[in-house]
Design a protein around this motif. Structure first.
Motif, PDB file in Angstrom:
ATOM      1  N   SER A 153       0.821  -1.211   0.000  1.00 47.45           N
ATOM      2  CA  SER A 153       0.000   0.000   0.000  1.00 47.45           C
ATOM      3  C   SER A 153       0.854   1.260   0.000  1.00 47.45           C
ATOM      4  CB  SER A 153      -0.931   0.017   1.213  1.00 47.45           C
ATOM      5  OG  SER A 153      -2.060  -0.785   0.953  1.00 47.45           O
ATOM      6  N   LEU A 154       1.988   1.197   0.699  1.00 45.07           N
ATOM      7  CA  LEU A 154       2.855   2.373   0.739  1.00 45.07           C
ATOM      8  C   LEU A 154       3.451   2.635  -0.648  1.00 45.07           C
ATOM      9  CD1 LEU A 154       3.967   4.611   2.454  1.00 45.07           C
ATOM     10  CD2 LEU A 154       5.736   3.049   3.299  1.00 45.07           C
ATOM     11  N   VAL A 155       3.830   1.570  -1.358  1.00 41.99           N
ATOM     12  CA  VAL A 155       4.317   1.751  -2.736  1.00 41.99           C
ATOM     13  C   VAL A 155       3.210   2.376  -3.591  1.00 41.99           C
ATOM     14  CG1 VAL A 155       5.100   0.547  -4.823  1.00 41.99           C
ATOM     15  CG2 VAL A 155       6.062  -0.067  -2.597  1.00 41.99           C
ATOM     16  N   ASP A 156       1.973   1.893  -3.426  1.00 42.07           N
ATOM     17  CA  ASP A 156       0.853   2.521  -4.141  1.00 42.07           C
ATOM     18  C   ASP A 156       0.767   4.013  -3.819  1.00 42.07           C
ATOM     19  OD1 ASP A 156      -0.039   0.226  -5.433  1.00 42.07           O
ATOM     20  OD2 ASP A 156      -1.444  -0.309  -3.841  1.00 42.07           O
ATOM     21  N   MET A 157       0.885   4.330  -2.541  1.00 34.52           N
ATOM     22  CA  MET A 157       0.685   5.727  -2.132  1.00 34.52           C
ATOM     23  C   MET A 157       1.806   6.640  -2.599  1.00 34.52           C
ATOM     24  SD  MET A 157      -1.153   5.547   1.593  1.00 34.52           S
ATOM     25  CE  MET A 157      -0.121   4.315   2.367  1.00 34.52           C
TER      26      MET A 157
END
Ligand SMILES: [Cu+2]
Ligand SMILES: [Fe+3]
Ligand SMILES: [Fe+3]
Lengths: 288, 288
Positions: A82-86
């Protein structure tokens, strides 16, 4: 270095890079080593804990198949995916959110107003909206790859009783960038818990649930691809998604509609007797 | 959390821990997540880079066997294994250093003055020293599990031409904590480069070499087990061990000895015609 110490090990590590190393590779690997070194020192990682971490990787290795990737799941429950997405989201565009392991390639094209519900039980859900760019201009012909769970909580790829393309469709937005289809509400489900990730969740006192969601991959000429999910605001797991996929702008609501009001222009028009629900959700894509 | 952001994700992660979670588990996993999150944000990790990392794990999974563990090797070349050794070392005791994958259990007992060289080529090396505690008191009866490469650079477990116990022995120190045996010089070798670790080393412009070393596991009643290696000061890779195993106190020297001076009391006594070399190395164990 003949005198490696906890204080200099990161320096020694970066000192090993060759002169022709790609600068970005150096940046990423150097930072990875630095943060892992800092972690190890901060907690004073013991040999037993180091071995437990390796055992988790070995166990993940044993159970990973093309269909079930425990390494991706590990990244998911640590919040890394999710952090990579964000960090790769553009502030003005619709947030991206985890792809997950259940996407099926080559979903069948479906026409505007098509139905994914088929013979499955449940209230009819009408989902519609518009695909626009950051200036608010519609994006005609945007492609929406749509998938979700059946009412039993399973994706088609998990469920021998479903056709592999059940609850999967590829819709082309109209001249105004609009899309519309019918389906049933997706349901919450758990990530697999029979491997090391399940053991970690258990030790952490965490549940394995994800809030229910509709998956979308949206592509359009000249735009950045958007991989995302949208979540209903009344889902019990909205505030505790075990893979950290919820963002404020991805929350939608089911608007209840009385019997006898189902509109024209849908495959199900004339066939919906009872109450139904509606979701309006617009997407904003980044032009490249 | 319905509003997960790069700023709050670590907090959201730690907020998921249940009330009965073991405090040490919470500390270690919380710190791991925090440092991995910081890494991801600092470098702005892209989806392609995230996928490359996962591919490396999947490749490691494919090639890992009980005999060849690519996850351990990954930890080794990142400096993690050595850092775990260092943060768990006691300042006054001999430093520990990587176990490596070539230890064989149940090495045959060897007597004081025994020989490991056998029929292998090379100058005779006499290795001797004393096992003491931090106060300098000898530790009688300490067990020394000793292993090393053959002159061809291979450990017995890698080499179908060697007996599995070749260059392996378990010596019991005498009443004064002394040990002594003969062998040949171990040689430098490379870690395996045909997996993702090899690819990483290559991209980093790093060589895969380790300086030559003698391995020891030393145990004694009431003392902390010591897993370590000792390295000759003239090894060309002493300052560039690819797994970061060298510590200042683990460096020893080969002292050349003229022909005709080989001492009594060894299995090889009377059989060494030419020049030989000597290593003196003492170990300090921590009493528990
Ligand atoms: Cu860090
Ligand atoms: Fe999903
Ligand atoms: Fe070794």
């Amino acid at each position: 270095m003949r005198d490696v110490t906890p204080d200099n090990i990161t320096e020694v590590f970066t000192g090993y890079f060759g002169p022709d190393t790609d600068p970005r590779f150096k940046e990423v690997m150097g930072a990875l080593a630095r943060h892992l070194h800092a972690f190890t020192k901060e907690v004073g990682l013991t040999h037993d804990e180091w071995r437990a971490g390796l055992k988790a990787m070995e166990w993940a290795a044993e159970i990973t198949t093309p269909e079930r990737n425990e390494f991706v799941l590990m990244s998911d429950v640590l919040g890394l995916s999710s952090l990579v997405d964000m960090v790769n989201s553009h502030p003005g565009a619709t947030s991206s959110s985890v792809l997950g392991p259940f996407h099926v390639s080559d979903a069948p094209p479906i026409a505007m107003g098509a139905d994914l519900k088929g013979d499955f039980e449940g209230e009819v859900l009408l989902v519609q909206g518009q695909v626009r760019d950051l200036d608010g201009n519609p994006i005609p012909g945007a492609k929406l790859d749509i998938w979700q769970t059946a009412p039993n909580g399973l994706y088609s790829s998990q469920d021998p009783d479903q056709d592999i393309m059940s609850f999967h469709g590829l819709m082309t937005a109209d001249e105004e960038g609009r899309y519309a289809f019918t389906t049933v509400r997706p349901v919450e489900y758990t990530v697999p818990t029979d491997g090391p990730v399940g053991q970690i969740l258990n030790a952490a006192g965490r549940h394995p649930w994800r809030p229910s969601h509709l998956h979308f991959i949206i592509t359009a000429d000249g735009c950045r691809e958007l991989v995302t999910e949208v979540f209903p605001e009344d889902d019990p797991y909205l505030d505790q998604d075990t893979v950290f996929g919820v963002r404020r702008d991805l929350v939608m609501s089911y608007e209840p509609q009385p019997a006898g009001t189902f509109p024209e222009g849908f495959d199900l028009s004339g066939k919906v007797d009872g109450a139904w629900s509606k979701v309006n959700f617009d997407f904003k894509l980044l032009r490249r």
